[in-house]
Design an enzyme around this catalytic site. Structure first.
Site, PDB file in Angstrom:
ATOM      1  N   GLU A 115       0.844  -1.204   0.000  1.00 26.23           N
ATOM      2  CA  GLU A 115       0.000   0.000   0.000  1.00 26.23           C
ATOM      3  C   GLU A 115       0.873   1.245   0.000  1.00 26.23           C
ATOM      4  OE1 GLU A 115      -1.846  -0.522   3.800  1.00 26.23           O
ATOM      5  OE2 GLU A 115      -3.134  -2.164   3.117  1.00 26.23           O
ATOM      6  N   LYS A 117       2.220   4.650   1.525  1.00 25.11           N
ATOM      7  CA  LYS A 117       2.260   5.158   2.895  1.00 25.11           C
ATOM      8  C   LYS A 117       1.757   6.598   2.859  1.00 25.11           C
ATOM      9  CE  LYS A 117       4.961   5.209   7.088  1.00 25.11           C
ATOM     10  NZ  LYS A 117       4.718   6.567   7.579  1.00 25.11           N
ATOM     11  N   ASP A 119       0.594  10.274   3.797  1.00 22.31           N
ATOM     12  CA  ASP A 119       1.202  11.252   4.689  1.00 22.31           C
ATOM     13  C   ASP A 119       0.120  12.096   5.350  1.00 22.31           C
ATOM     14  OD1 ASP A 119       3.277  12.343   5.993  1.00 22.31           O
ATOM     15  OD2 ASP A 119       4.083  13.470   4.285  1.00 22.31           O
ATOM     16  N   ARG A 138      -4.386   8.871  16.956  1.00 24.45           N
ATOM     17  CA  ARG A 138      -3.501   7.824  17.445  1.00 24.45           C
ATOM     18  C   ARG A 138      -2.860   8.220  18.774  1.00 24.45           C
ATOM     19  NH1 ARG A 138       2.029   6.998  16.753  1.00 24.45           N
ATOM     20  NH2 ARG A 138       2.620   4.839  17.089  1.00 24.45           N
ATOM     21  N   TYR A 227      -7.060   1.282   6.232  1.00 26.51           N
ATOM     22  CA  TYR A 227      -6.106   0.221   5.921  1.00 26.51           C
ATOM     23  C   TYR A 227      -6.075  -0.895   6.961  1.00 26.51           C
ATOM     24  CZ  TYR A 227      -3.271   3.571   8.619  1.00 26.51           C
ATOM     25  OH  TYR A 227      -2.817   4.459   9.552  1.00 26.51           O
ATOM     26  N   LYS A 316      10.628   3.901   2.718  1.00 25.89           N
ATOM     27  CA  LYS A 316      10.461   5.341   2.556  1.00 25.89           C
ATOM     28  C   LYS A 316      11.034   5.844   1.232  1.00 25.89           C
ATOM     29  CE  LYS A 316       9.141   7.719   5.750  1.00 25.89           C
ATOM     30  NZ  LYS A 316       9.468   7.935   7.148  1.00 25.89           N
ATOM     31  N   CYS A 410      18.493  45.626 -16.498  1.00 26.78           N
ATOM     32  CA  CYS A 410      18.538  44.212 -16.866  1.00 26.78           C
ATOM     33  C   CYS A 410      19.968  43.691 -16.696  1.00 26.78           C
ATOM     34  CB  CYS A 410      18.087  44.046 -18.311  1.00 26.78           C
ATOM     35  SG  CYS A 410      18.380  42.395 -18.961  1.00 26.78           S
ATOM     36  N   CYS A 413      21.325  42.929 -20.546  1.00 28.22           N
ATOM     37  CA  CYS A 413      21.543  43.949 -21.584  1.00 28.22           C
ATOM     38  C   CYS A 413      21.598  45.368 -21.036  1.00 28.22           C
ATOM     39  CB  CYS A 413      20.466  43.851 -22.659  1.00 28.22           C
ATOM     40  SG  CYS A 413      18.860  44.462 -22.112  1.00 28.22           S
ATOM     41  N   CYS A 428      12.460  43.110 -18.370  1.00 26.05           N
ATOM     42  CA  CYS A 428      13.473  43.904 -19.054  1.00 26.05           C
ATOM     43  C   CYS A 428      12.790  44.564 -20.237  1.00 26.05           C
ATOM     44  CB  CYS A 428      14.599  42.983 -19.529  1.00 26.05           C
ATOM     45  SG  CYS A 428      15.548  43.676 -20.900  1.00 26.05           S
ATOM     46  N   CYS A 434      17.739  42.548 -26.178  1.00 23.53           N
ATOM     47  CA  CYS A 434      18.315  41.830 -25.035  1.00 23.53           C
ATOM     48  C   CYS A 434      18.692  40.412 -25.453  1.00 23.53           C
ATOM     49  CB  CYS A 434      17.299  41.799 -23.896  1.00 23.53           C
ATOM     50  SG  CYS A 434      17.837  40.824 -22.489  1.00 23.53           S
TER      51      CYS A 434
HETATM   52  S1  IVH Z   1      -0.356   0.328   8.984  1.00 24.16           S
HETATM   53  C1  IVH Z   1       0.734  -1.972  12.477  1.00 24.16           C
HETATM   54  N1  IVH Z   1      -0.639   1.318   6.561  1.00 24.16           N
HETATM   55  O1  IVH Z   1       2.252   5.305   9.128  1.00 24.16           O
HETATM   56  C2  IVH Z   1       0.601  -1.142  11.294  1.00 24.16           C
HETATM   57  N2  IVH Z   1       0.105   2.774   8.292  1.00 24.16           N
HETATM   58  O2  IVH Z   1       4.663   4.754  10.667  1.00 24.16           O
HETATM   59  C3  IVH Z   1       0.225   0.241  11.610  1.00 24.16           C
HETATM   60  N3  IVH Z   1       0.486   5.077   7.568  1.00 24.16           N
HETATM   61  O3  IVH Z   1       0.773   5.471  12.292  1.00 24.16           O
HETATM   62  C4  IVH Z   1      -0.060   1.130  10.506  1.00 24.16           C
HETATM   63  N4  IVH Z   1      -0.095   4.773   5.482  1.00 24.16           N
HETATM   64  O4  IVH Z   1      -0.235   6.881  10.412  1.00 24.16           O
HETATM   65  C5  IVH Z   1      -0.293   1.571   7.844  1.00 24.16           C
HETATM   66  N5  IVH Z   1      -0.951   2.071   4.388  1.00 24.16           N
HETATM   67  C6  IVH Z   1      -0.619   2.310   5.657  1.00 24.16           C
HETATM   68  C7  IVH Z   1      -0.211   3.588   6.087  1.00 24.16           C
HETATM   69  C8  IVH Z   1       0.151   3.779   7.425  1.00 24.16           C
HETATM   70  C9  IVH Z   1       0.321   5.644   6.373  1.00 24.16           C
HETATM   71  C10 IVH Z   1       0.978   5.773   8.781  1.00 24.16           C
HETATM   72  C11 IVH Z   1       0.107   5.593   9.997  1.00 24.16           C
HETATM   73  C12 IVH Z   1       1.007   4.971  11.015  1.00 24.16           C
HETATM   74  C13 IVH Z   1       2.368   5.343  10.519  1.00 24.16           C
HETATM   75  C14 IVH Z   1       3.390   4.344  10.998  1.00 24.16           C
END
Ligand code: IVH
Length: 671
Positions: A115, A117, A119, A138, A227, A316, A410, A413, A428, A434
């Site tokens: 999946e 990640k 942000d 969280r 997720y 990452k 400028c 020129c 300019c 120029c």
């Molecule tokens: S799974 C045990 N899936 O990343 C697994 N986290 O560094 C827990 N996050 O606190 C999270 N995308 O805020 C999971 N596809 C994804 C995610 C994801 C972003 C974030 C989430 C978590 C942090 C962990």
């Protein structure tokens, strides 16, 4: 009696509203227009106002409306919300994989649910008997904050689960985030009102969710992808992570479309590369990808270390933002004379490359961001976009910083620099006197979308101008093999190839030629529309501002630029020289391929197309004698709507404009 009927009507409206809201916010595939939705919504509101005793907490009208809170209460997570360990390289990933195999005492290939990640920030949402009862951040993983009232305002989060087969208690986990477009819009609005802007979408999402007044959160463009599940009572979840996510989706939750199932390290790496390459095209920010062992039984066997699972890892991406120092600022002069301040930076590794220059756009931006020479700044490089300075790290400002001053002359020129009232850009005044403007104009003329002269790239143009071999675009056609061959890094062979390419490019379409002239604000689409309308260069040269404004996409400003361009003797001289050098226009086979259904009609294109790009669709339409405009107006005949068509579709519908899809376009073009 009456209430029975009313109750039925209310239930029916709620069902329909939930369905359409799901299509719109979760599947991104609406069936009805916004105004139709609003009508249903108002009908329900009206009934609920008349029969307040029939209002329920999970009614679509009840997302917003709560009173502001004094403070957030704390929530204990029954199952801790874990974090993820990171890897930054393929070797680290290999090591992770090996650790898993060792622990499982197996050398079988392992399946992963993979999946993006996201942000944003992790959220837990609890449903009891299918109804949303609590949402929490969280926090530290054990204790979070109760943000129920705010999460209720996130339109893609269901207030009630879909279907009737769900757990007694269900905790859904996912990420709340702000899509990039919504973030840009929010910041633009803040800027217009003179308010503080957010530094990035993640920050904006966090700030929006932690509002004590849910009315404010309701106005923020928040989204969520789910997720995973936490507490589940009274239901047997499927045996793989991917199937659980599918089940979550079936309950009406938004899940990320990019997720999939792969095998082994190579499957993970392919996914990583694919998403990394498409990162900038995604509608939301991500900072990597996550790999999760797909079999739940294996997850259980692997267990946890400290606060992270052994069965999952985040891979990452290289950071797109880094801190560095502005050493100096230069001003670059562009094709239209615009002066762009460019920061010279202490080299920094960002977005996968070393960056030592970044654009500051214009002096308004410099002022707005309060940038000084000597400042520590955040530099951003996303994809192929030119690196830019996002903001100053103001806490790190020292004594020895200097203001950035727009030069009066400028830098290339020496002509006066002019700044028109109300315009951010300083220019300019030297025009083609120029050298910078000349060079840029020639680069533009030779570029791929203009005259497409193979081999005449930016560097070579600079060399040719520097060597005094060309001054205007017309000089290109006077180049000789010997003089070109004498340049650095050139030889007989490449020089003769260049001359051949120049000769081969002498028959452009009129549209390309108009674009190549580099008239201010005349881009490709406008050039194509002008060519279509006027059909000859002479007609365009003699056109009045009024006549020009009848062309799709041409407003008063563009019309003025066109007339101004052709009123300048030096431009007319160059055009004459070009025609004398043998430039002639390829006739479009308009009469042959045009068909009555399309000819003379105005089209607008929106959304993502699949069988062709938007440019290709445009090209085909223009070839068939149609006009293509950028925005919907009463003059529009057809809207070609691809996937994820947004406001243009709504507008077209409200104006009663015919909307067609790709298939219908192909049929229209077939005549
Ligand atoms: S799974 C045990 N899936 O990343 C697994 N986290 O560094 C827990 N996050 O606190 C999270 N995308 O805020 C999971 N596809 C994804 C995610 C994801 C972003 C974030 C989430 C978590 C942090 C962990």
């Amino acid at each position: 009696m009456v209430t029975d009927k009313v109750q039925f009507e209310i239930d029916n409206l709620r069902k329909r509203l939930r369905h359409h809201s799901y299509l719109y916010y979760v599947l991104d595939d609406p069936e009805i227009s916004d105004s139709q939705y609003d009508r249903l919504y108002r009908e329900l509101q009206e009934l609920e106002r008349t029969y307040p005793e029939l209002v329920t907490h999970d009614s679509p009208t009840q997302r917003v409306g709560a009173e502001p809170l004094k403070s957030f209460t704390q929530v204990q997570h029954r199952i801790p919300m874990l974090s993820l360990d990171n890897v930054f390289s393929e070797e680290d990933l290999q090591a992770f994989y090996k650790r898993i195999q060792d622990r499982l005492n197996s050398d079988m290939s392992i399946e992963f649910a993979v999946e993006p990640k996201l942000d944003g920030l992790a959220i837990s949402i609890v449903y009891e008997k299918g109804e949303l009862v609590q949402a929490a951040t969280r926090g530290d993983g054990t204790t979070g904050e109760d943000v129920t009232l705010n999460v209720r305002t996130v339109q893609s989060v269901p207030l009630r689960l879909m279907g009737d087969d769900y757990p007694e208690i269900l905790e859904i986990r996912g990420e709340v985030f702000m899509p990039k477009a919504g973030f840009e819009k929010l910041n633009r609005q803040a800027r217009e009102k003179g308010e503080k802007t957010f530094v990035n979408p993640r920050n904006a999402a966090a700030g929006s969710l932690r509002q004590l007044d849910p009315e404010i959160t309701a106005q923020r463009p928040l989204a969520m992808y789910c997720y995973g599940a936490g507490v589940v009572e009274g239901f047997d979840l499927p045996s793989t992570h991917s199937a659980i996510v599918q089940q979550i989706k079936a309950w009406g939750f938004p899940v990320c479309k990019e997720s999939k199932v792969v095998e082994g390290v190579s499957g993970c790496v392919d996914f990583y590369n694919d998403i990394l390459q498409r990162r900038d095209q995604l509608a939301y920010d991500i900072d990597g990808v996550v790999y999760k062992v797909n079999q739940i039984s294996l997850q259980k066997e692997l267990g946890f270390v400290a606060r992270a699972p052994r069965w999952a890892i985040a891979h990452k991406f290289p950071a797109q933002e880094e801190v560095t120092k502005i050493l100096d600022v230069d001003f670059q002069v562009g094709r239209t004379g615009a002066l762009t301040p460019v920061a010279r930076l202490e080299p920094v590794f960002v977005g996968g490359v070393t960056v030592s220059n970044a654009t500051l756009h214009n002096m308004d931006e410099v002022k707005r961001k309060d940038i000084h020479i000597g400042d520590q700044v955040i530099v951003r490089r996303a994809g192929d976009v030119i690196p830019e300075v996002v903001r100053v790290v103001s806490s790190a400002r020292g004594q020895d910083v200097n203001p950035i001053v727009l030069p009066k002359q400028c830098p290339v020129c020496g002509s006066d620099v002019e700044q028109t009232e109300g315009e951010a850009v300083a220019r300019c005044s030297g025009g083609l006197f120029c050298k910078a403007q000349r060079t840029e104009a020639i680069k533009h003329y030779a570029s791929r979308k203009a005259m497409d002269i193979d081999g005449l790239g930016d560097k070579l143009v600079e060399q040719l101008v520097e060597a005094g071999l060309i001054d205007t675009v017309a000089d290109i056609y006077r180049l000789e093999i010997e003089s070109v061959a004498a340049l650095d890094r050139m030889g007989e062979k490449s020089a003769s190839n260049l001359i051949a390419a120049i000769n081969a490019s002498k028959q452009p379409t009129l549209a390309r030629f108009i674009y190549a002239l580099g008239i201010r604000e005349v881009g490709e689409a406008t050039a194509a529309n002008l060519a279509n309308d006027f059909t000859s260069l002479e007609a365009l040269q003699g056109a009045s501002e009024e006549h020009l404004q009848e062309v799709p996409d041409v407003g008063p400003v563009v019309a003025q630029h066109v007339v101004h361009f052709f009123s300048q003797q030096h431009n007319l001289d160059v055009i004459k020289q070009l025609l004398d050098a043998g430039i002639s226009f390829k006739q479009r086979a308009v009469t042959a391929s045009s068909n009555e259904k399309v000819k003379g009609k105005t089209f607008v294109i929106t959304g993502t197309l699949h069988s062709m790009t938007r440019d290709q669709a445009k090209e085909k339409l223009i070839e068939a004698g149609a006009k293509v405009a950028g925005s919907i107006s009463a003059k529009t005949d057809f809207l070609l709507a691809g996937e994820k068509a947004g406001s243009k579709l709504t507008k077209a519908e409200s104006l009663g404009i015919k909307v067609i899809n790709e298939q219908q376009l192909t049929e229209l073009l077939a005549g």
